[in-house]
Design an enzyme around this catalytic site. Sequence first.
Site, mmCIF file in Angstrom:
data_model
loop_
_atom_site.group_PDB
_atom_site.id
_atom_site.type_symbol
_atom_site.label_atom_id
_atom_site.label_comp_id
_atom_site.label_asym_id
_atom_site.label_seq_id
_atom_site.Cartn_x
_atom_site.Cartn_y
_atom_site.Cartn_z
ATOM 1 C CG ASP A 243 -1.394 13.853 -0.608
ATOM 2 O OD1 ASP A 243 -2.346 13.893 0.189
ATOM 3 O OD2 ASP A 243 -0.254 13.467 -0.296
ATOM 4 C CG PHE B 32 -8.196 10.696 3.164
ATOM 5 C CD1 PHE B 32 -7.318 10.491 4.219
ATOM 6 C CD2 PHE B 32 -8.196 11.927 2.538
ATOM 7 C CE1 PHE B 32 -6.459 11.496 4.644
ATOM 8 C CE2 PHE B 32 -7.339 12.939 2.953
ATOM 9 C CZ PHE B 32 -6.472 12.731 4.006
ATOM 10 C CD GLU C 174 -2.777 1.606 2.205
ATOM 11 O OE1 GLU C 174 -2.591 1.040 3.287
ATOM 12 O OE2 GLU C 174 -3.625 2.510 2.036
ATOM 13 C CD GLU D 178 2.319 8.449 4.611
ATOM 14 O OE1 GLU D 178 1.293 7.999 4.113
ATOM 15 O OE2 GLU D 178 2.722 9.611 4.376
ATOM 16 C CE LYS E 114 -3.023 27.303 -3.865
ATOM 17 N NZ LYS E 114 -2.204 27.942 -2.868
HETATM 18 C C1 LIG Z 1 -4.699 11.934 1.014
HETATM 19 S S1 LIG Z 1 -3.701 10.915 1.986
HETATM 20 C C2 LIG Z 1 -4.583 9.339 1.972
HETATM 21 C C3 LIG Z 1 -4.201 8.437 3.114
HETATM 22 C C4 LIG Z 1 -4.881 7.052 3.112
HETATM 23 N N1 LIG Z 1 -4.528 6.314 1.899
HETATM 24 C C5 LIG Z 1 -6.390 7.159 3.227
HETATM 25 O O1 LIG Z 1 -7.076 6.928 2.204
HETATM 26 O O2 LIG Z 1 -6.875 7.459 4.330
HETATM 27 C C6 LIG Z 1 -2.317 10.546 0.906
HETATM 28 C C7 LIG Z 1 -1.144 9.941 1.627
HETATM 29 O O3 LIG Z 1 -0.113 9.632 0.683
HETATM 30 C C8 LIG Z 1 1.149 9.963 1.241
HETATM 31 N N2 LIG Z 1 2.106 10.173 0.136
HETATM 32 C C9 LIG Z 1 2.099 11.191 -0.745
HETATM 33 N N3 LIG Z 1 3.117 11.058 -1.640
HETATM 34 C C10 LIG Z 1 3.772 9.909 -1.308
HETATM 35 C C11 LIG Z 1 4.914 9.240 -1.831
HETATM 36 N N4 LIG Z 1 5.587 9.728 -2.894
HETATM 37 N N5 LIG Z 1 5.320 8.093 -1.243
HETATM 38 C C12 LIG Z 1 4.650 7.600 -0.153
HETATM 39 N N6 LIG Z 1 3.566 8.203 0.391
HETATM 40 C C13 LIG Z 1 3.119 9.342 -0.171
HETATM 41 C C14 LIG Z 1 0.837 11.214 2.040
HETATM 42 O O4 LIG Z 1 1.809 11.502 3.015
HETATM 43 C C15 LIG Z 1 -0.527 10.872 2.652
HETATM 44 O O5 LIG Z 1 -0.392 10.188 3.883
#
Ligand SMILES: C[S@@+](CC[C@H](N)C(=O)[O-])C[C@H]1O[C@@H](n2cnc3c(N)ncnc32)[C@H](O)[C@@H]1O
Length: 212
Positions: A116, A192, A41, A66, A120
């Site tokens: 994410d 989320f 994941e 993460e 923007k």
């Molecule tokens: C919007 S959150 C969603 C968290 C979780 N998947 C949920 O649905 O509740 C996106 C997550 O992806 C992580 N993330 C973003 N870019 C990443 C990367 N290049 N490698 C690992 N994690 C990343 C962020 O730190 C964040 O915790």
Amino acid sequence: MRKPIRLSLEELAPCTANVPEPPETFDWPTLFGNSNPVEMEIGFGKGWFLLNATQVNPHINYFGIEIIRKYQLYTATRLVKRKLANVKVCCADAKLVVSKAIVPGSLKAVNIFFPDPWWKKRHHKRRLFDADFVQSIPPVLMPGGWINIATDVEEYFQEITALFAEKLPSLVGEPWGEDSPDSLVDGHLTNFERKFVAQGKPIHHVRYRKPM
Ligand SMILES: C[S@@+](CC[C@H](N)C(=O)[O-])C[C@H]1O[C@@H](n2cnc3c(N)ncnc32)[C@H](O)[C@@H]1O
């Protein structure tokens, strides 16, 4: 974020992993102590999916990546407290890990839930999904392995599916259907998803399967 009782790094060790120095790659049987299939994941946040999936599927090993350290430690604490043996989480950029640290053909599935959106336009280059990342996933999947993606952002969903269509035309997107990831709690896959469903937002799901 509600603070769980803090555990030391030593106490978190059973559920954490360090990324090996290239050209070394993760050795799954050594890391997990067995040869069960491994699902990844990416961006697990507070770890809701991992926490549930590991208990629903004890014969699958889960590996989480993460990029934010506090989320890695928060989730590792929750996993260690439940004494879960089939999960490891690391703190790293998934783009680097997938392209450099995974043995080709070694993963059963890659799960990416609510990446994410970087709303923007000038920040779009920070999005996880770009041409290089999309093309780096199939090589690490075993034949018949799959990528599950979920997002609430329609425009990002269109961008992701367009990238797959352009860069990986042999993979056909399919809905999750009946064999959706079977770790739903109260009907929700992740933290989320729970929030977005409560706000009445539609969720977009797609699965791409690597041919056998
Ligand atoms: C919007 S959150 C969603 C968290 C979780 N998947 C949920 O649905 O509740 C996106 C997550 O992806 C992580 N993330 C973003 N870019 C990443 C990367 N290049 N490698 C690992 N994690 C990343 C962020 O730190 C964040 O915790």
